[in-house]
Design a protein around this motif. Structure first.
Motif, PDB file in Angstrom:
ATOM      1  N   LEU A 118      29.958  18.461  58.405  1.00 13.85           N
ATOM      2  CA  LEU A 118      29.747  19.321  56.802  1.00 13.85           C
ATOM      3  C   LEU A 118      29.050  18.111  55.764  1.00 13.85           C
ATOM      4  N   ALA A 119      29.727  16.894  55.908  1.00 15.77           N
ATOM      5  CA  ALA A 119      28.947  15.890  55.182  1.00 15.77           C
ATOM      6  C   ALA A 119      27.983  15.380  55.497  1.00 15.77           C
ATOM      7  N   GLU A 120      28.023  14.876  57.304  1.00 16.67           N
ATOM      8  CA  GLU A 120      26.501  14.887  58.108  1.00 16.67           C
ATOM      9  C   GLU A 120      25.518  16.075  57.581  1.00 16.67           C
ATOM     10  N   LEU A 121      25.834  17.412  57.849  1.00 13.07           N
ATOM     11  CA  LEU A 121      24.609  18.472  57.102  1.00 13.07           C
ATOM     12  C   LEU A 121      24.074  17.728  56.369  1.00 13.07           C
ATOM     13  N   ALA A 122      25.288  18.069  55.087  1.00  9.70           N
ATOM     14  CA  ALA A 122      24.326  17.527  53.277  1.00  9.70           C
ATOM     15  C   ALA A 122      24.322  16.064  53.644  1.00  9.70           C
ATOM     16  N   ARG A 167      23.843  26.600  59.219  1.00 11.12           N
ATOM     17  CA  ARG A 167      24.831  25.488  59.666  1.00 11.12           C
ATOM     18  C   ARG A 167      25.994  25.501  58.710  1.00 11.12           C
ATOM     19  N   ALA A 168      25.833  24.282  57.295  1.00  9.58           N
ATOM     20  CA  ALA A 168      26.230  23.902  56.523  1.00  9.58           C
ATOM     21  C   ALA A 168      27.261  25.148  55.664  1.00  9.58           C
ATOM     22  N   GLN A 169      26.596  26.147  55.941  1.00 10.18           N
ATOM     23  CA  GLN A 169      27.870  27.416  55.187  1.00 10.18           C
ATOM     24  C   GLN A 169      28.538  28.067  56.630  1.00 10.18           C
ATOM     25  N   PHE A 193      24.424  18.816  46.522  1.00 12.13           N
ATOM     26  CA  PHE A 193      25.150  18.996  48.188  1.00 12.13           C
ATOM     27  C   PHE A 193      26.535  17.948  47.939  1.00 12.13           C
ATOM     28  N   ALA A 194      26.731  17.570  46.732  1.00  8.01           N
ATOM     29  CA  ALA A 194      28.033  16.743  47.072  1.00  8.01           C
ATOM     30  C   ALA A 194      28.967  18.346  46.838  1.00  8.01           C
ATOM     31  N   GLY A 195      28.449  19.530  46.362  1.00  2.00           N
ATOM     32  CA  GLY A 195      29.537  20.340  45.669  1.00  2.00           C
ATOM     33  C   GLY A 195      29.352  21.289  47.207  1.00  2.00           C
ATOM     34  N   ALA A 196      28.699  21.093  48.072  1.00  5.97           N
ATOM     35  CA  ALA A 196      28.300  22.138  48.786  1.00  5.97           C
ATOM     36  C   ALA A 196      29.370  21.198  50.125  1.00  5.97           C
ATOM     37  N   ARG A 197      30.035  20.399  49.912  1.00  8.71           N
ATOM     38  CA  ARG A 197      30.786  20.027  51.045  1.00  8.71           C
ATOM     39  C   ARG A 197      32.202  20.827  50.856  1.00  8.71           C
TER      40      ARG A 197
END
Length: 268
Positions: free
Chosen positions: A138-142, A217-219, A264-268
């Protein structure tokens, strides 16, 4: 398609729960599509054709099958985001087809598309296993999303007039309403729509497609249990869209850069 009652489908083809309560409408046959059964000359039984020219036969229901597959694909994506399809679990097309009220074929086709996207993997003679993902992925995707989207948005902030950004305000407001509902699947859809609309101002269709794929993918849910982002997290995430639009319209590059980093940090 709106999300119905949630539950889990049969694992390995033997479950009893419901992944999706809504049933996809039954596919019409070629004969039904014409309003009645036709003979070779094109006439409906029981009706006189007089001298009317024969009507062309309806096309085979390829489009309808594609439409059903699309509905199933949307429903499966919602089930993934909502956590109804669990990471690591195996689901069979026939069992899922029963839940949707369709044959196994459109479900299998939709699952194959999800396999291409990396959401599931094929398990021979059993079905499809939902891919297990961890925080590192997830961090890599962000990180990749930031590398792609931030430079584009900074360029757009310098070149796109303010009125164009104002046109995107309804999409930002829609993300706030979706977040307030607390439904992750609904918010995921509106969130992607907003980001795609912003990036579409670049005129680069390939960029939009790649960014949308990364966003989707991040979701997907992480392995290890229930969804971690609650309603408050979704609302905070959506509020950043409004602030981002204002910064983009004002050409405030530092603010745009900071907001995107937080987003993007919050998306993790």
């Amino acid at each position: 398609m709106k999300q119905g009652a949630q539950g889990s489908a049969g694992v390995g083809g033997s479950g009893t729960g419901e992944v999706w309560a809504a049933r996809v409408p039954a596919q019409a046959t070629a004969a039904d599509a014409g309003g009645g059964r036709r003979d070779v000359g094109g006439a409906v039984r029981g009706e006189h054709t007089h001298s009317e020219p024969p009507l062309p036969r309806p096309r085979p229901p390829v489009v309808q099958r594609s439409s059903v597959r699309g509905q199933i694909l949307d429903a499966l994506r919602s089930a993934l985001v909502g956590g109804d399809l669990k990471p690591g679990e195996v689901y069979s097309a026939p069992v899922l087809g029963e839940r949707f009220g369709v044959s196994a074929t459109p479900v299998r086709e939709a699952m194959q598309q999800l396999a291409l996207e990396g959401a599931v993997e094929v398990v021979p003679n059993r079905g499809f296993r939902v891919v297990e993902r961890g925080m590192r992925e997830l961090a890599e995707l962000a990180e990749v999303r930031a590398l792609i989207e931030v430079p584009v948005m900074l360029r757009l902030a310098r070149t796109v007039p303010g009125e164009r950004w104002a046109e995107l305000r309804p999409l930002a407001e829609a993300t706030i309403r979706a977040a307030s509902s607390g439904c992750r699947a609904t918010y995921a859809e509106s969130d992607r729509a907003f980001h795609c609309a912003v990036l579409a101002l670049s005129g680069n269709e390939q960029l939009v497609r790649i960014a949308e794929d990364l966003h989707r993918r991040a979701q997907w849910p992480l392995v290890g249990g229930p969804v971690t982002r609650g309603r408050a997290d979704l609302v905070a995430d959506a509020a950043e869209h409004m602030a981002l639009l204002e910064a983009l319209g004002a050409g405030e590059l530092d603010v745009v850069r900071g907001l995107m980093g937080e987003h993007f940090a919050g998306a993790r």
